[in-house]
Design an enzyme around this catalytic site. Sequence first.
Site, PDB file in Angstrom:
ATOM      1  N   LYS A 257       0.840  -1.195   0.000  1.00 29.25           N
ATOM      2  CA  LYS A 257       0.000   0.000   0.000  1.00 29.25           C
ATOM      3  C   LYS A 257       0.876   1.247   0.000  1.00 29.25           C
ATOM      4  O   LYS A 257       1.602   1.505   0.963  1.00 29.25           O
ATOM      5  CB  LYS A 257      -0.891   0.031   1.251  1.00 29.25           C
ATOM      6  CG  LYS A 257      -1.943   1.132   1.156  1.00 29.25           C
ATOM      7  CD  LYS A 257      -2.610   1.416   2.474  1.00 29.25           C
ATOM      8  CE  LYS A 257      -2.004   2.596   3.173  1.00 29.25           C
ATOM      9  NZ  LYS A 257      -2.116   3.864   2.449  1.00 29.25           N
TER      10      LYS A 257
ATOM     11  N   GLU B  61      10.323   1.496  10.156  1.00 33.43           N
ATOM     12  CA  GLU B  61      11.212   2.645   9.949  1.00 33.43           C
ATOM     13  C   GLU B  61      10.385   3.883  10.243  1.00 33.43           C
ATOM     14  O   GLU B  61       9.496   4.230   9.463  1.00 33.43           O
ATOM     15  CB  GLU B  61      11.710   2.679   8.498  1.00 33.43           C
ATOM     16  CG  GLU B  61      12.588   1.516   8.120  1.00 33.43           C
ATOM     17  CD  GLU B  61      13.824   1.414   8.978  1.00 33.43           C
ATOM     18  OE1 GLU B  61      14.300   2.440   9.488  1.00 33.43           O
ATOM     19  OE2 GLU B  61      14.307   0.285   9.166  1.00 33.43           O
TER      20      GLU B  61
ATOM     21  N   CYS C 246      13.093  11.621   6.393  1.00 32.25           N
ATOM     22  CA  CYS C 246      13.292  11.232   7.793  1.00 32.25           C
ATOM     23  C   CYS C 246      14.752  11.420   8.208  1.00 32.25           C
ATOM     24  O   CYS C 246      15.054  11.464   9.396  1.00 32.25           O
ATOM     25  CB  CYS C 246      12.843   9.803   8.021  1.00 32.25           C
ATOM     26  SG  CYS C 246      13.565   8.643   6.856  1.00 32.25           S
TER      27      CYS C 246
ATOM     28  N   GLU D  11       9.232  15.615  15.900  1.00 30.86           N
ATOM     29  CA  GLU D  11       9.526  15.652  14.464  1.00 30.86           C
ATOM     30  C   GLU D  11       8.575  16.632  13.765  1.00 30.86           C
ATOM     31  O   GLU D  11       7.363  16.513  13.883  1.00 30.86           O
ATOM     32  CB  GLU D  11       9.344  14.251  13.863  1.00 30.86           C
ATOM     33  CG  GLU D  11       9.797  14.178  12.418  1.00 30.86           C
ATOM     34  CD  GLU D  11       9.638  12.790  11.806  1.00 30.86           C
ATOM     35  OE1 GLU D  11       8.605  12.147  12.047  1.00 30.86           O
ATOM     36  OE2 GLU D  11      10.550  12.371  11.083  1.00 30.86           O
TER      37      GLU D  11
HETATM   38  O1  TXE Z   1       2.127   9.280   8.143  1.00 32.55           O
HETATM   39  P1  TXE Z   1       1.557   7.838   8.363  1.00 32.55           P
HETATM   40  P2  TXE Z   1       1.382  10.665   8.247  1.00 32.55           P
HETATM   41  C1  TXE Z   1       6.144  11.362  10.052  1.00 32.55           C
HETATM   42  C2  TXE Z   1       6.120  12.859   9.903  1.00 32.55           C
HETATM   43  C3  TXE Z   1       4.692  13.143   9.648  1.00 32.55           C
HETATM   44  C4  TXE Z   1       4.040  12.123  10.560  1.00 32.55           C
HETATM   45  C5  TXE Z   1       2.638  11.752  10.210  1.00 32.55           C
HETATM   46  O2  TXE Z   1       6.484  13.478  11.110  1.00 32.55           O
HETATM   47  O3  TXE Z   1       4.326  14.444   9.971  1.00 32.55           O
HETATM   48  O4  TXE Z   1       4.842  10.995  10.428  1.00 32.55           O
HETATM   49  O5  TXE Z   1       2.536  11.543   8.825  1.00 32.55           O
HETATM   50  C6  TXE Z   1      -0.292   4.258   6.397  1.00 32.55           C
HETATM   51  N1  TXE Z   1      -2.201   0.832   9.694  1.00 32.55           N
HETATM   52  N2  TXE Z   1       6.495  10.671   8.843  1.00 32.55           N
HETATM   53  O6  TXE Z   1       0.263  10.630   9.219  1.00 32.55           O
HETATM   54  O7  TXE Z   1       0.113   7.909   8.731  1.00 32.55           O
HETATM   55  C7  TXE Z   1      -0.566   5.478   5.549  1.00 32.55           C
HETATM   56  O8  TXE Z   1      -1.724   5.309   4.767  1.00 32.55           O
HETATM   57  C8  TXE Z   1      -1.423   0.649   8.624  1.00 32.55           C
HETATM   58  C9  TXE Z   1       7.821  10.143   8.809  1.00 32.55           C
HETATM   59  O9  TXE Z   1       1.018  11.104   6.914  1.00 32.55           O
HETATM   60  O10 TXE Z   1       2.469   7.140   9.249  1.00 32.55           O
HETATM   61  C10 TXE Z   1       0.709   5.573   4.746  1.00 32.55           C
HETATM   62  O11 TXE Z   1       0.699   4.643   3.678  1.00 32.55           O
HETATM   63  N3  TXE Z   1      -1.006   1.661   7.847  1.00 32.55           N
HETATM   64  C11 TXE Z   1       8.028   9.235   7.700  1.00 32.55           C
HETATM   65  C12 TXE Z   1       1.771   5.167   5.766  1.00 32.55           C
HETATM   66  O12 TXE Z   1       1.057   4.461   6.777  1.00 32.55           O
HETATM   67  C13 TXE Z   1      -1.365   2.903   8.170  1.00 32.55           C
HETATM   68  C14 TXE Z   1       7.304   9.413   6.451  1.00 32.55           C
HETATM   69  C15 TXE Z   1       2.514   6.327   6.404  1.00 32.55           C
HETATM   70  O13 TXE Z   1       1.597   7.273   6.876  1.00 32.55           O
HETATM   71  C16 TXE Z   1      -2.183   3.151   9.291  1.00 32.55           C
HETATM   72  C17 TXE Z   1       5.958   9.901   6.647  1.00 32.55           C
HETATM   73  C18 TXE Z   1      -2.604   2.044  10.073  1.00 32.55           C
HETATM   74  N4  TXE Z   1      -3.363   2.182  11.162  1.00 32.55           N
HETATM   75  C19 TXE Z   1       5.623  10.539   7.808  1.00 32.55           C
HETATM   76  N5  TXE Z   1      -2.374   4.490   9.381  1.00 32.55           N
HETATM   77  C20 TXE Z   1       9.380   8.633   7.548  1.00 32.55           C
HETATM   78  N6  TXE Z   1       9.874   7.964   8.566  1.00 32.55           N
HETATM   79  O14 TXE Z   1       9.983   8.703   6.484  1.00 32.55           O
HETATM   80  C21 TXE Z   1      -1.709   5.056   8.357  1.00 32.55           C
HETATM   81  N7  TXE Z   1      -1.109   4.105   7.606  1.00 32.55           N
END
Ligand code: TXE
Length: 490
Positions: free
Chosen positions: A183, A258, A292, A394
């Site tokens: 996904k 990660e 990140c 972050e």
């Molecule tokens: O990321 P999410 P978000 C950090 C960054 C950002 C914060 C939130 O600080 O502001 O996270 O971002 C999927 N079960 N990073 O909310 O939700 C979602 O659909 C399974 C750091 O946009 O973590 C997407 O495909 N999957 C980071 C993926 O998780 C779920 C990069 C990441 O989205 C889910 C991005 C669930 N319950 C944000 N809920 C890095 N480490 O590089 C969401 N997703």
Amino acid sequence: MVTYPRIHFGMEKLYNFIDGKLVEPGKSNYLPNINPAEGVAYNLVPDSDAQDVAEAVKAARFAFASWSAMPLDQRAAILSKIADLIDRDLDQLALAESIDQGKPFKLAKSMDIPRASANMRFYATASMHFASESHHMEGEAVNYTTRTPIGVAGCISPWNLPLYLFTWKIAPALAAGCTVVAKPSELTPMTAFLFSKLCIEAGLPNGVLNIVHGLGHKVGQAIVEHPDVLVISFTGGTVTGKTIAATAAPMFKKLSLELGGKNPNIIFADCDFEQALNTSIQSSFSNQGEICLCGSRILVERSIYEKFVDEFVKRTKELVVGDPLEDKTRVGALVSEAHMKKVLSYIDLAKTEGGKILCGGKRITMSGRCEQGYFVEPTVIIDLDQYCRTNQEEIFGPVVTIMPFDKEEEAIAYANSNAYGLSATIWTENLKRAHRVSHQVKSGIIWVNCWLLRDLRTPFGGMKQSGVGREGGWEAIRFFTETKNVCIKF
Ligand code: TXE
């Protein structure tokens, strides 16, 4: 400036990729996909649900027997072919990534898409060299260890480096012989959709890779909960990582997480000043700070603090923020309105915590097609305490803080005064100090006198709240395998 392909990117529908076919989500529901530089919807992404995930898992389960048994050279040839097709479509994919994510086209073309093909090619060839161990007990027995593909893997990726991180997960999973239900982020689905077409063209057998688009709490959660998905690889926010871990742990699934970072960038007075300065501008603002690995806390030895701050602010002000499709643009749009508001709220927080904004700090309103886009000025903040929320949480945007330190031990203590531990950058010309500080900073990745210099063979991942497990090299292939030891007595 790149010509914007309005005809290709009208309100077309994107499709899921299940069992080798491009299909509508079962309930035919769609979500608008926003172009963040324009702030308007430009196509429709499937709003899939648990039923679509179930279909994908069924196809992946069926495909597993033949994919895992396929001779390694044939498997590798298909993955290499996908890499070739990514290279062939470099411009189209880079344009799609830029429009979907808001990043400069130039960056997508020079970094994201080449890295996506490198990921595929790296693991295609790695699969042919993969070997497991044997241990001899002199005169008594021999042990041999097998590492066989686990089964169906769930790969969930974020929006900041869409195709780059999507392929970083699925390539080792496929190379190990697993089949995959993946996904991409609902905010940046476009290149994963184009990728599914390349998989068809490359002759990837049906069901080996399945891509289900949609929301995290629906599709992502359904992948994590599905009893036939035995291993989960996730990159995203720490809060989401906790939810995934809580769901997967009682089912004893193997997990690689990660997560976020709040990375220190430690600059000693004996550094190569010009290099430290130039690279720090990149490590702060590349991809709008939405990596990140960005160094968001810059720690500078006091004797060069003022000089560094002056020069850093001067160069930050020179960065061109603007239309991602223009050649001169260095900083594009943030990924979404919600994320832009989050970043701006942290700048407000920094002010209430006593921070002084030296440059930036505001949303930028462009003219022309980008007038509703989500642009934020590159922002530099000083005078904040190590322990304030701005320095602990972050932000994931074009915002950095700079703080002075007097002694090496103080710099190390500041660097470690955080719940995250993903990466750190150290600038010094003193070799002993470089080793000493690298050893003591609690981060999974340390760069000395460089940043984001990546060798795909090395372990990649963070300590503490930055995650669990390591990606990269053999670590990633092993992650997608089940280990068995056979002991045979002589
Ligand atoms: O990321 P999410 P978000 C950090 C960054 C950002 C914060 C939130 O600080 O502001 O996270 O971002 C999927 N079960 N990073 O909310 O939700 C979602 O659909 C399974 C750091 O946009 O973590 C997407 O495909 N999957 C980071 C993926 O998780 C779920 C990069 C990441 O989205 C889910 C991005 C669930 N319950 C944000 N809920 C890095 N480490 O590089 C969401 N997703």
